[in-house]
Design a protein around this motif. Structure first.
Motif, PDB file in Angstrom:
ATOM      1  N   GLY A   1      -2.498  -1.250 -15.594  1.00 41.68           N
ATOM      2  CA  GLY A   1      -2.927  -0.318 -14.788  1.00 41.68           C
ATOM      3  C   GLY A   1      -4.183  -0.376 -13.910  1.00 41.68           C
ATOM      4  N   GLN A   2      -4.705  -1.700 -14.245  1.00 43.26           N
ATOM      5  CA  GLN A   2      -6.084  -2.026 -13.614  1.00 43.26           C
ATOM      6  C   GLN A   2      -5.815  -2.464 -12.042  1.00 43.26           C
ATOM      7  N   THR A   3      -6.660  -2.030 -11.317  1.00 44.60           N
ATOM      8  CA  THR A   3      -6.658  -2.297  -9.626  1.00 44.60           C
ATOM      9  C   THR A   3      -6.904  -3.775  -9.413  1.00 44.60           C
ATOM     10  N   VAL A   4      -6.082  -4.382  -8.726  1.00 41.60           N
ATOM     11  CA  VAL A   4      -6.167  -5.985  -8.719  1.00 41.60           C
ATOM     12  C   VAL A   4      -6.296  -6.187  -7.205  1.00 41.60           C
ATOM     13  N   ALA A   5      -5.736  -5.538  -6.162  1.00 52.46           N
ATOM     14  CA  ALA A   5      -5.678  -5.838  -4.910  1.00 52.46           C
ATOM     15  C   ALA A   5      -5.970  -4.611  -3.902  1.00 52.46           C
ATOM     16  N   VAL A   6      -6.501  -5.082  -2.660  1.00 53.51           N
ATOM     17  CA  VAL A   6      -6.200  -4.028  -1.563  1.00 53.51           C
ATOM     18  C   VAL A   6      -5.311  -4.584  -0.613  1.00 53.51           C
ATOM     19  N   VAL A   7      -4.158  -3.645  -0.344  1.00 54.19           N
ATOM     20  CA  VAL A   7      -3.184  -4.107   0.616  1.00 54.19           C
ATOM     21  C   VAL A   7      -3.078  -3.358   1.826  1.00 54.19           C
ATOM     22  N   SER A   8      -3.100  -4.106   2.733  1.00 53.27           N
ATOM     23  CA  SER A   8      -3.315  -3.341   4.169  1.00 53.27           C
ATOM     24  C   SER A   8      -2.049  -3.895   5.064  1.00 53.27           C
ATOM     25  N   GLY A   9      -1.617  -2.886   6.097  1.00 51.18           N
ATOM     26  CA  GLY A   9      -0.567  -3.338   6.825  1.00 51.18           C
ATOM     27  C   GLY A   9      -0.602  -2.271   8.136  1.00 51.18           C
ATOM     28  N   ILE A  10       0.053  -2.653   9.162  1.00 48.20           N
ATOM     29  CA  ILE A  10       0.444  -1.886  10.080  1.00 48.20           C
ATOM     30  C   ILE A  10       1.936  -2.183  10.584  1.00 48.20           C
ATOM     31  N   SER A  11       2.624  -1.056  11.131  1.00 49.43           N
ATOM     32  CA  SER A  11       4.092  -1.021  11.364  1.00 49.43           C
ATOM     33  C   SER A  11       4.101  -1.295  12.990  1.00 49.43           C
ATOM     34  N   TYR A  12       5.093  -1.655  13.450  1.00 49.85           N
ATOM     35  CA  TYR A  12       5.553  -1.286  14.858  1.00 49.85           C
ATOM     36  C   TYR A  12       5.852   0.049  15.289  1.00 49.85           C
ATOM     37  N   PRO A  13       5.020   0.751  16.057  1.00 47.50           N
ATOM     38  CA  PRO A  13       5.507   2.030  16.478  1.00 47.50           C
ATOM     39  C   PRO A  13       6.831   2.017  17.570  1.00 47.50           C
ATOM     40  N   THR A  14       6.790   0.854  18.321  1.00 51.14           N
ATOM     41  CA  THR A  14       8.012   0.665  19.098  1.00 51.14           C
ATOM     42  C   THR A  14       8.502  -0.777  18.990  1.00 51.14           C
ATOM     43  N   ALA A  15       9.611  -1.094  19.664  1.00 54.26           N
ATOM     44  CA  ALA A  15      10.212  -2.428  19.527  1.00 54.26           C
ATOM     45  C   ALA A  15       9.358  -3.352  20.010  1.00 54.26           C
ATOM     46  N   ALA A  16       8.417  -3.099  20.978  1.00 58.91           N
ATOM     47  CA  ALA A  16       7.598  -4.159  21.627  1.00 58.91           C
ATOM     48  C   ALA A  16       6.200  -3.937  21.413  1.00 58.91           C
ATOM     49  N   VAL A  17       5.332  -4.757  20.684  1.00 60.09           N
ATOM     50  CA  VAL A  17       3.997  -4.469  20.529  1.00 60.09           C
ATOM     51  C   VAL A  17       3.544  -5.823  21.086  1.00 60.09           C
ATOM     52  N   MET A  18       2.605  -5.498  22.005  1.00 61.35           N
ATOM     53  CA  MET A  18       1.993  -6.587  22.888  1.00 61.35           C
ATOM     54  C   MET A  18       0.206  -6.779  22.520  1.00 61.35           C
ATOM     55  N   GLU A  19      -0.067  -5.745  21.967  1.00 61.58           N
ATOM     56  CA  GLU A  19      -1.536  -6.124  21.737  1.00 61.58           C
ATOM     57  C   GLU A  19      -1.776  -7.050  20.329  1.00 61.58           C
ATOM     58  N   ASN A  20      -3.056  -7.338  20.059  1.00 62.43           N
ATOM     59  CA  ASN A  20      -3.517  -7.995  19.012  1.00 62.43           C
ATOM     60  C   ASN A  20      -3.847  -7.198  18.075  1.00 62.43           C
ATOM     61  N   THR A  21      -2.735  -6.822  16.957  1.00 67.53           N
ATOM     62  CA  THR A  21      -3.154  -5.721  16.164  1.00 67.53           C
ATOM     63  C   THR A  21      -4.088  -6.306  15.016  1.00 67.53           C
ATOM     64  N   SER A  22      -4.021  -7.638  14.831  1.00 68.15           N
ATOM     65  CA  SER A  22      -4.770  -8.157  13.578  1.00 68.15           C
ATOM     66  C   SER A  22      -6.222  -7.573  13.803  1.00 68.15           C
ATOM     67  N   ARG A  23      -6.898  -7.300  14.906  1.00 69.74           N
ATOM     68  CA  ARG A  23      -8.064  -6.780  15.180  1.00 69.74           C
ATOM     69  C   ARG A  23      -8.344  -5.550  14.656  1.00 69.74           C
ATOM     70  N   GLN A  24      -7.373  -4.967  14.157  1.00 71.27           N
ATOM     71  CA  GLN A  24      -7.665  -3.483  13.238  1.00 71.27           C
ATOM     72  C   GLN A  24      -8.209  -3.819  11.832  1.00 71.27           C
ATOM     73  N   PHE A  25      -7.706  -5.065  11.486  1.00 68.45           N
ATOM     74  CA  PHE A  25      -8.407  -5.517  10.061  1.00 68.45           C
ATOM     75  C   PHE A  25      -9.588  -6.004   9.676  1.00 68.45           C
ATOM     76  N   HIS A  26     -10.223  -5.205   8.836  1.00 62.68           N
ATOM     77  CA  HIS A  26     -11.482  -5.794   8.290  1.00 62.68           C
ATOM     78  C   HIS A  26     -11.707  -5.713   6.906  1.00 62.68           C
ATOM     79  N   ARG A  27     -12.173  -6.647   6.279  1.00 67.10           N
ATOM     80  CA  ARG A  27     -12.609  -6.441   4.943  1.00 67.10           C
ATOM     81  C   ARG A  27     -13.647  -5.723   4.558  1.00 67.10           C
ATOM     82  N   ASP A  28     -13.452  -4.869   3.420  1.00 68.37           N
ATOM     83  CA  ASP A  28     -14.578  -4.452   3.113  1.00 68.37           C
ATOM     84  C   ASP A  28     -15.583  -5.054   2.287  1.00 68.37           C
ATOM     85  N   SER A  29     -16.641  -5.319   2.835  1.00 65.16           N
ATOM     86  CA  SER A  29     -17.591  -6.307   2.331  1.00 65.16           C
ATOM     87  C   SER A  29     -18.391  -5.930   0.836  1.00 65.16           C
TER      88      SER A  29
END
Length: 440
Positions: free
Chosen positions: A130-158
């Motif tokens: 039960g030891q915490t080992v990872a932070v898993v982050s993700g983002i789903s498509y709200p609609t069928a065509a996502v044209m923005e760079n969604t990777s810019r929403q990801f930032h590691r907790d330093s």
């Protein structure tokens, strides 16, 4: 850091209809339509046998936004089996199954985490203690065509010492032949500080980077002759020092392939038929225990070029090969062991050339000599290749359908078009040549 193990899969495309194939017997069609579910079943069994701590799935779980009730029920069955073994799942939705889909009705069980339309994070734990080992982050498509760079929403907790995994359904560095959904670059992903990027969307298995790890696992089951070779997922081990070791595991029940057969050295129609049948037997003997669907591509130069160009003999041979394989199907059951001996020929592709001396022709001061030199140069220069094809296709660009199809063509398809034009010009000019040949 504590060691752990997880599975990275993507693009399940459950309940793919396989509607584009013609001339397929009903038994084979049913097996095809069940193959995505069979691959899902093996994914679950692999997770259990490998004792993974969790699974991440990077989009396109379903094949269509109006996913069938059958697909939802089979997926829930898989979730329940994983839940019985205490294996959590973290997933995102992609362009084929966006969050606004009309039929995402069945609720997911508590051990399945679905990330929303904005970047979200969750903790993953090791099952043994039960030891915490990872932070898993993700983002789903709200609609069928996502044209923005969604990777810019990801930032590691330093401040976090945990391993960071990002789930993204995206086209990295503008890979040709694929929709530019959620476009981003390798640099974008590396700059987030994440340890592992679990990508989806591109069905070709690729490791884009090892520092950090940026991986497309491909889909778990090939769906057409555009998706050849082994398909499956990665089992990823992370040791106590954070060193990552991904290993690919095959899951597909149907293997798609293009097989080349050269006509060089073949003199008669009988030679050609024997070469085809020998290749089929070779595939059957060296088979992977999976149903194989192949397209045979005839290459090389020789006297059989004109015969194959006519298409009549190849069409008759294709019908005969399918008839024989259909007989095999009728004699077999429907299990994977029974279907493992089946090699279904989806079609023939003729990429042969006239029986001419190309080495001599490349030195010849003639129109054909210049054409062959230009094609040879374009083979190694993508910019020149694109310029030639675009210029030749200018008159077709007013047609929106053709324009869309041409935009989807990658470098290999463009090169194929140029080579076909080269061979057509060769055939026409040789037929007009009173000497009966070019470069002879």
């Amino acid at each position: 850091m504590t060691s752990f193990r997880f599975i990275h899969a993507a693009d399940l495309h459950l309940d793919t209809p396989f509607s584009g194939m013609s001339g397929v017997p009903e038994r084979l069609r049913q097996y095809l339509q069940g193959s995505t579910f069979s691959a899902l079943g093996d994914l679950v069994d692999l997770a259990i046998s490998e004792e993974v701590d969790f699974i991440v799935i990077s989009g396109d779980i379903y094949d269509a936004s109006d996913s069938s009730l059958r697909a939802q029920l089979r997926l829930r069955e898989a979730w329940d089996k994983l839940g019985q073994h205490g294996i959590p799942v973290f997933l995102i939705h992609g362009n084929h199954d966006p969050l606004n889909s009309r039929r995402l009705r069945l609720a997911h069980p508590p051990h399945v985490t679905v990330f929303g339309a904005k970047m979200e994070s969750a903790y993953a734990s090791r099952r043994s203690d039960g030891q915490t080992v990872a932070v898993v982050s993700g983002i789903s498509y709200p609609t069928a065509a996502v044209m923005e760079n969604t990777s810019r929403q990801f930032h590691r907790d330093s401040d976090s010492k945990l391993y960071h995994i990002g789930l993204l359904h995206a086209n990295v560095d503008g890979q040709e032949g694929h929709d530019a959904y959620s476009p981003c670059s390798l640099r974008d992903l590396a700059n987030t500080g994440y340890d592992y990027w679990a990508l989806g969307h591109i069905h070709k298995r690729q490791i884009l980077s090892q520092s950090p790890w940026i991986i497309y696992p491909g889909n778990i089951q090939g769906r057409s002759l555009k998706e050849t070779g082994p398909k499956g997922c990665y089992v990823v081990d992370v040791d106590e020092h954070g060193v990552t070791h991904p290993v690919f595991h095959e899951l597909d029940y149907v293997r798609w392939n293009e097989i080349e057969i050269s006509i060089e050295g073949l003199i008669s129609e009988e030679d050609w038929k024997d070469a085809v049948e020998d290749k089929l037997q070779e595939l059957r003997r060296s088979g992977t225990g999976r149903l194989q669907i192949v397209r045979m591509v005839f290459t090389g130069r020789g006297p059989l070029h004109k015969l194959l160009q006519s298409g009549r003999e190849s069409g008759e041979l294709l019908q005969e090969l399918r008839r024989r394989e259909n007989q095999r199907l009728e004699e077999k059951g429907t299990g994977i062991v029974d279907m493992g001996s089946i090699v279904w020929v989806a079609g023939f592709k003729v990429a042969t050339g006239m029986d001419i001396d190309t080495a001599l022709l490349l030195q010849e001061d003639s129109f054909l000599g210049e054409l062959f030199r230009l094609v040879a140069k374009a083979e190694g220069e993508q910019e020149l290749l694109g310029s030639i094809v675009d210029s030749a296709m200018t008159s077709l660009m007013d047609n929106s359908v053709l324009r869309g199809l041409l935009k989807e063509e990658g470098p290999q398809q463009r090169l194929d078009l140029l080579r076909r034009a080269q061979e057509l010009a060769s055939s026409l000019l040789v037929e007009e040549d009173p000497r009966g040949g070019v470069g002879q």
